[in-house]
Write a protein that holds these residues in place. Structure first.
Motif, PDB file in Angstrom:
ATOM      1  N   TYR A 137       0.923  -1.060   0.122  1.00 32.81           N
ATOM      2  CA  TYR A 137      -0.144  -0.007   0.001  1.00 32.81           C
ATOM      3  C   TYR A 137       0.735   1.155  -0.047  1.00 32.81           C
ATOM      4  O   TYR A 137       0.414   2.353   0.479  1.00 32.81           O
ATOM      5  CB  TYR A 137      -0.967   0.009   1.183  1.00 32.81           C
ATOM      6  N   GLY A 138       1.983   1.116  -0.553  1.00 30.14           N
ATOM      7  CA  GLY A 138       3.021   2.389  -0.728  1.00 30.14           C
ATOM      8  C   GLY A 138       3.623   2.745   0.595  1.00 30.14           C
ATOM      9  O   GLY A 138       3.908   3.958   0.489  1.00 30.14           O
ATOM     10  N   ARG A 139       3.544   2.169   1.359  1.00 25.30           N
ATOM     11  CA  ARG A 139       4.321   2.439   2.628  1.00 25.30           C
ATOM     12  C   ARG A 139       5.818   2.504   2.604  1.00 25.30           C
ATOM     13  O   ARG A 139       6.378   1.643   1.935  1.00 25.30           O
ATOM     14  CB  ARG A 139       4.154   1.602   4.078  1.00 25.30           C
ATOM     15  N   ILE A 140       6.239   3.471   3.066  1.00 30.71           N
ATOM     16  CA  ILE A 140       7.990   3.470   3.023  1.00 30.71           C
ATOM     17  C   ILE A 140       8.462   2.751   4.034  1.00 30.71           C
ATOM     18  O   ILE A 140       8.270   2.816   5.121  1.00 30.71           O
ATOM     19  CB  ILE A 140       8.382   5.076   3.163  1.00 30.71           C
ATOM     20  N   ASP A 141       9.580   2.191   3.880  1.00 35.51           N
ATOM     21  CA  ASP A 141      10.123   0.922   4.433  1.00 35.51           C
ATOM     22  C   ASP A 141      11.103   1.789   5.443  1.00 35.51           C
ATOM     23  O   ASP A 141      12.155   2.635   4.906  1.00 35.51           O
ATOM     24  CB  ASP A 141      10.820  -0.088   3.812  1.00 35.51           C
ATOM     25  N   PRO A 142      11.059   1.988   6.747  1.00 40.34           N
ATOM     26  CA  PRO A 142      12.019   2.726   7.497  1.00 40.34           C
ATOM     27  C   PRO A 142      13.493   2.409   7.476  1.00 40.34           C
ATOM     28  O   PRO A 142      14.380   3.010   7.620  1.00 40.34           O
ATOM     29  CB  PRO A 142      11.311   2.858   9.150  1.00 40.34           C
ATOM     30  N   ASP A 143      13.822   0.975   7.500  1.00 38.88           N
ATOM     31  CA  ASP A 143      15.017   0.623   7.544  1.00 38.88           C
ATOM     32  C   ASP A 143      15.654   0.748   5.979  1.00 38.88           C
ATOM     33  O   ASP A 143      16.662   1.299   5.990  1.00 38.88           O
ATOM     34  CB  ASP A 143      14.993  -1.217   7.502  1.00 38.88           C
TER      35      ASP A 143
END
Length: 152
Positions: A137-143
């Motif tokens: 759903y287009g979430r940015i991976d914090p890692d």
């Protein structure tokens, strides 16, 4: 009485599933069963078979996805890839292909195709960042963001 608004989540998920099923079965749109959308998102019904939404993508509120241009008598396929997020009140014009792992900023007018892994925004939408790999759903991976900023 409701203990929290999370109890309404099931009702919303059911309503979205019904809208998705209606668009797929009645209008023949190619919307993946895992794609999510706001109930206020609008899909062009003039050429409904031209709408293609990939898996794990999210279409936010008041988004308009077009597949036809009556002035030029064109009926074109409009595609949204997998793991994309289309921000609220955006307009996707006919024939545009949004690649996998893309984010379209709120209020953007996407006039040209977007390559995979990009963040675009504006009117007309321009590439702000490239080389992104997004979660569902287009979430940015914090890692991944931490790794990128350490490399810069």
């Amino acid at each position: 009485m409701l203990k929290s608004l999370n109890q309404l989540r099931r009702l919303r998920l059911l309503a979205v599933a019904m809208k998705r099923a209606y668009l797929r079965r009645v209008w023949g749109m190619d919307i993946d069963p895992t794609a999510e959308m706001s109930l206020s998102a609008t899909f062009d019904k003039t050429y409904p078979r031209g709408i293609h939404v990939g898996p794990y993508s999210y279409i936010a509120f008041d988004v308009r996805i077009l597949t036809h241009d009556m002035t030029r008598r064109m009926y074109l396929d409009t595609r949204i890839g997998k793991h994309c997020f289309i921000g609220g009140r955006s307009l996707i014009l006919p024939g545009v292909e949004i690649g996998d792992h893309c984010i379209v900023g709120a209020g953007s007018v996407v006039t040209k195709s977007v390559p995979p892994g990009c963040i675009v925004a504006g009117n007309p939408a321009r590439i702000l960042r490239e080389g992104m790999t997004l979660l569902s759903y287009g979430r940015i991976d914090p890692d991944a963001s931490a790794d990128r900023s350490a490399a810069e």
